[in-house]
Design a protein around this motif. Structure first.
Motif, PDB file in Angstrom:
ATOM      1  N   SER A 251       0.804  -1.225   0.000  1.00 51.28           N
ATOM      2  CA  SER A 251       0.000   0.000   0.000  1.00 51.28           C
ATOM      3  C   SER A 251       0.837   1.275   0.000  1.00 51.28           C
ATOM      4  N   HIS A 252       2.094   1.194   0.449  1.00 46.91           N
ATOM      5  CA  HIS A 252       2.919   2.404   0.588  1.00 46.91           C
ATOM      6  C   HIS A 252       3.948   2.549  -0.531  1.00 46.91           C
ATOM      7  N   VAL A 253       3.950   1.630  -1.521  1.00 41.70           N
ATOM      8  CA  VAL A 253       4.985   1.659  -2.562  1.00 41.70           C
ATOM      9  C   VAL A 253       4.343   1.818  -3.945  1.00 41.70           C
ATOM     10  N   PRO A 254       5.133   2.229  -4.954  1.00 40.59           N
ATOM     11  CA  PRO A 254       4.604   2.280  -6.322  1.00 40.59           C
ATOM     12  C   PRO A 254       4.362   0.858  -6.838  1.00 40.59           C
ATOM     13  N   PHE A 255       3.187   0.612  -7.434  1.00 41.88           N
ATOM     14  CA  PHE A 255       2.916  -0.743  -7.907  1.00 41.88           C
ATOM     15  C   PHE A 255       1.933  -0.747  -9.068  1.00 41.88           C
ATOM     16  N   ILE A 256       1.955  -1.876  -9.775  1.00 39.05           N
ATOM     17  CA  ILE A 256       0.956  -2.247 -10.772  1.00 39.05           C
ATOM     18  C   ILE A 256       0.507  -3.652 -10.381  1.00 39.05           C
ATOM     19  N   TYR A 257      -0.803  -3.878 -10.358  1.00 34.76           N
ATOM     20  CA  TYR A 257      -1.344  -5.142  -9.850  1.00 34.76           C
ATOM     21  C   TYR A 257      -2.416  -5.640 -10.808  1.00 34.76           C
ATOM     22  N   SER A 258      -2.396  -6.949 -11.086  1.00 35.87           N
ATOM     23  CA  SER A 258      -3.422  -7.531 -11.959  1.00 35.87           C
ATOM     24  C   SER A 258      -4.059  -8.742 -11.299  1.00 35.87           C
ATOM     25  N   ASN A 259      -5.343  -8.954 -11.600  1.00 37.17           N
ATOM     26  CA  ASN A 259      -6.084 -10.098 -11.076  1.00 37.17           C
ATOM     27  C   ASN A 259      -7.428 -10.152 -11.783  1.00 37.17           C
ATOM     28  N   HIS A 260      -8.184 -11.191 -11.505  1.00 32.77           N
ATOM     29  CA  HIS A 260      -9.572 -11.185 -11.959  1.00 32.77           C
ATOM     30  C   HIS A 260     -10.299 -10.013 -11.302  1.00 32.77           C
ATOM     31  N   ASN A 261     -11.234  -9.439 -12.027  1.00 28.01           N
ATOM     32  CA  ASN A 261     -12.007  -8.333 -11.481  1.00 28.01           C
ATOM     33  C   ASN A 261     -12.834  -8.844 -10.308  1.00 28.01           C
ATOM     34  N   SER A 262     -12.581  -8.301  -9.124  1.00 30.31           N
ATOM     35  CA  SER A 262     -13.199  -8.824  -7.908  1.00 30.31           C
ATOM     36  C   SER A 262     -13.573  -7.683  -6.979  1.00 30.31           C
ATOM     37  N   ASN A 263     -14.823  -7.669  -6.516  1.00 27.26           N
ATOM     38  CA  ASN A 263     -15.248  -6.636  -5.574  1.00 27.26           C
ATOM     39  C   ASN A 263     -14.469  -6.701  -4.271  1.00 27.26           C
ATOM     40  N   ILE A 264     -14.086  -7.908  -3.872  1.00 21.73           N
ATOM     41  CA  ILE A 264     -13.293  -8.066  -2.648  1.00 21.73           C
ATOM     42  C   ILE A 264     -11.976  -7.308  -2.781  1.00 21.73           C
ATOM     43  N   LEU A 265     -11.314  -7.492  -3.919  1.00 14.48           N
ATOM     44  CA  LEU A 265     -10.024  -6.839  -4.130  1.00 14.48           C
ATOM     45  C   LEU A 265     -10.189  -5.341  -4.358  1.00 14.48           C
ATOM     46  N   ILE A 266     -11.213  -4.948  -5.088  1.00 12.49           N
ATOM     47  CA  ILE A 266     -11.467  -3.525  -5.319  1.00 12.49           C
ATOM     48  C   ILE A 266     -11.676  -2.798  -3.997  1.00 12.49           C
ATOM     49  N   ASN A 267     -12.463  -3.383  -3.115  1.00 15.15           N
ATOM     50  CA  ASN A 267     -12.705  -2.759  -1.809  1.00 15.15           C
ATOM     51  C   ASN A 267     -11.420  -2.631  -1.006  1.00 15.15           C
ATOM     52  N   ALA A 268     -10.559  -3.640  -1.116  1.00 11.83           N
ATOM     53  CA  ALA A 268      -9.285  -3.596  -0.388  1.00 11.83           C
ATOM     54  C   ALA A 268      -8.402  -2.475  -0.923  1.00 11.83           C
ATOM     55  N   PHE A 269      -8.357  -2.317  -2.229  1.00 11.07           N
ATOM     56  CA  PHE A 269      -7.537  -1.254  -2.821  1.00 11.07           C
ATOM     57  C   PHE A 269      -8.101   0.131  -2.511  1.00 11.07           C
ATOM     58  N   GLU A 270      -9.422   0.237  -2.459  1.00 11.70           N
ATOM     59  CA  GLU A 270     -10.034   1.540  -2.193  1.00 11.70           C
ATOM     60  C   GLU A 270      -9.726   2.039  -0.788  1.00 11.70           C
ATOM     61  N   SER A 271      -9.293   1.127   0.086  1.00 13.72           N
ATOM     62  CA  SER A 271      -8.923   1.553   1.437  1.00 13.72           C
ATOM     63  C   SER A 271      -7.546   2.216   1.471  1.00 13.72           C
ATOM     64  N   ILE A 272      -6.792   2.098   0.348  1.00 12.19           N
ATOM     65  CA  ILE A 272      -5.486   2.751   0.270  1.00 12.19           C
ATOM     66  C   ILE A 272      -5.706   4.245   0.022  1.00 12.19           C
ATOM     67  N   ASN A 273      -5.143   5.055   0.857  1.00 10.05           N
ATOM     68  CA  ASN A 273      -5.326   6.502   0.743  1.00 10.05           C
ATOM     69  C   ASN A 273      -4.310   7.077  -0.235  1.00 10.05           C
ATOM     70  N   SER A 274      -4.663   7.072  -1.519  1.00 10.01           N
ATOM     71  CA  SER A 274      -3.748   7.577  -2.537  1.00 10.01           C
ATOM     72  C   SER A 274      -4.542   8.165  -3.698  1.00 10.01           C
ATOM     73  N   GLU A 275      -4.271   9.423  -4.018  1.00 11.04           N
ATOM     74  CA  GLU A 275      -4.951  10.079  -5.135  1.00 11.04           C
ATOM     75  C   GLU A 275      -4.494   9.520  -6.483  1.00 11.04           C
ATOM     76  N   SER A 276      -3.319   8.891  -6.499  1.00  6.29           N
ATOM     77  CA  SER A 276      -2.781   8.398  -7.770  1.00  6.29           C
ATOM     78  C   SER A 276      -3.297   7.009  -8.131  1.00  6.29           C
ATOM     79  N   LEU A 277      -4.088   6.369  -7.258  1.00 10.70           N
ATOM     80  CA  LEU A 277      -4.580   5.016  -7.499  1.00 10.70           C
ATOM     81  C   LEU A 277      -5.601   5.007  -8.633  1.00 10.70           C
ATOM     82  N   THR A 278      -5.383   4.139  -9.637  1.00 14.08           N
ATOM     83  CA  THR A 278      -6.309   4.035 -10.768  1.00 14.08           C
ATOM     84  C   THR A 278      -6.705   2.580 -10.994  1.00 14.08           C
ATOM     85  N   PHE A 279      -7.930   2.384 -11.502  1.00 14.53           N
ATOM     86  CA  PHE A 279      -8.447   1.052 -11.811  1.00 14.53           C
ATOM     87  C   PHE A 279      -8.770   0.979 -13.305  1.00 14.53           C
ATOM     88  N   GLU A 280      -8.472  -0.158 -13.896  1.00 14.38           N
ATOM     89  CA  GLU A 280      -8.843  -0.394 -15.286  1.00 14.38           C
ATOM     90  C   GLU A 280      -9.334  -1.822 -15.409  1.00 14.38           C
TER      91      GLU A 280
END
Length: 308
Positions: A251-280
């Motif tokens: 959560s504190h480092v620069p990253f690119i992450y891939s996986n199946h589209n999952s609400n569980i994972l999306i919710n986990a990423f949305e808890s990261i406080n970062s304006e630069s976070l993007t989803f595709e």
């Protein structure tokens, strides 16, 4: 461009243009990035897709890691002993070819799969022998040659382990012939690449890696399926709990992450406080699944990027 030596489950060559864009964006937005790491490097499709961008931006300190010691040992032997590996692999292919009927290209036109299996019974037995030798051999060039042979002749190019950690993928009954010259060229190209740059090959769990703010991480862990559980191809489990642990660690480092589209994972990423976070989200067909029913189906994958 250097290409992967063999097909590997979860390969990301199909996503290479998007990965290039994400890596370029991260490097342009974050000049403090000095190195690159893949904790789940697998078949190297993702690294080989972006390596030219990394090197053009002066990123030559690279860590390629995978929990699978066999795959990392293979890359080590490609780096250190490419000609010895090629010689041993070619010897296996020559033995295999002796088990295939000389007129197999014509016999392949036979529609009856059971007749094909009878004709390739000796080839299947030879494949099983190499699989057993691979499962019981110590780490070394022989084991790497066995792995290369298996990946070239396993069903659908899958690498899968049983609960004891043994390779258990069945034989590819299509009896396709291997382009040995192309395989040799890919080994030599990858060997040159691994030797020309500061590339560290390691085999450890993602928990043991130190996640640094001056490093860009591409994370391609074992995928969750549509029901939120792991698609398992190895003896170790990687379910939701471990996915969430991984997300917390990066959560504190620069990253690119891939996986199946999952609400569980999306919710986990949305808890990261970062304006630069993007989803595709990306749709593709699942062409390397071990399940006949799921091959050809459209799958939706997620690509999450945090460059800062």
């Amino acid at each position: 461009m250097t290409k992967p030596i063999f097909k590997y489950i979860g390969g990301k060559r199909w996503m290479q243009e998007r990965l290039k864009d994400k890596v370029s964006l991260a490097l342009s937005l974050n000049p403090s990035i000095k190195s690159y790491c893949e904790p789940f490097c697998g078949g190297l499709g993702s690294f080989l897709s972006v390596q030219d961008i990394l090197f053009e931006n002066g990123i030559t300190s690279i860590m390629l890691n995978d929990i699978n010691k066999n795959i990392i040992n293979f890359y080590y032997d490609v780096k250190e002993y490419p000609y010895q590996l090629i010689q041993k692999y070619f010897s296996l292919e020559a033995e295999f070819l002796n088990t295939v009927p000389s007129d197999w290209k014509e016999l392949k036109k036979i529609k009856n799969k059971e007749e094909q299996k009878i004709l390739l019974d000796s080839s299947n037995l030879f494949y099983k022998e190499i699989r057993e030798r691979f499962n019981t051999s110590p780490i070394g060039v022989d084991k790497s040659a066995f792995l290369l042979f298996l990946q070239k002749h396993a069903f659908n190019g899958i690498y899968r382990e049983n609960k004891k950690g043994g390779h258990n993928v069945p034989f590819n009954w299509n009896g396709d012939f291997v382009n040995k010259e192309e395989t040799q060229n890919r080994i030599l190209e990858l060997s040159e690449l691994l030797n020309n740059f500061n590339i560290l090959l390691t085999s450890t769990s993602f928990e043991a890696i130190e996640y640094r703010t001056d490093t860009l991480y591409y994370l391609d862990p074992p995928y969750l399926n549509d029901k939120g559980v792991e698609n398992s191809y190895s003896k170790g489990g990687f379910g939701v709990d471990r996915q969430l642990e991984l997300i917390n660690m990066i959560s504190h480092v620069p990253f690119i992450y891939s996986n199946h589209n999952s609400n569980i994972l999306i919710n986990a990423f949305e808890s990261i406080n970062s304006e630069s976070l993007t989803f595709e989200t990306i749709s593709r067909k699942n062409i390397v699944s071990s399940s006949l029913e799921s091959r050809g189906e459209d799958k939706t994958e997620m690509l999450v990027c945090k460059p800062l």
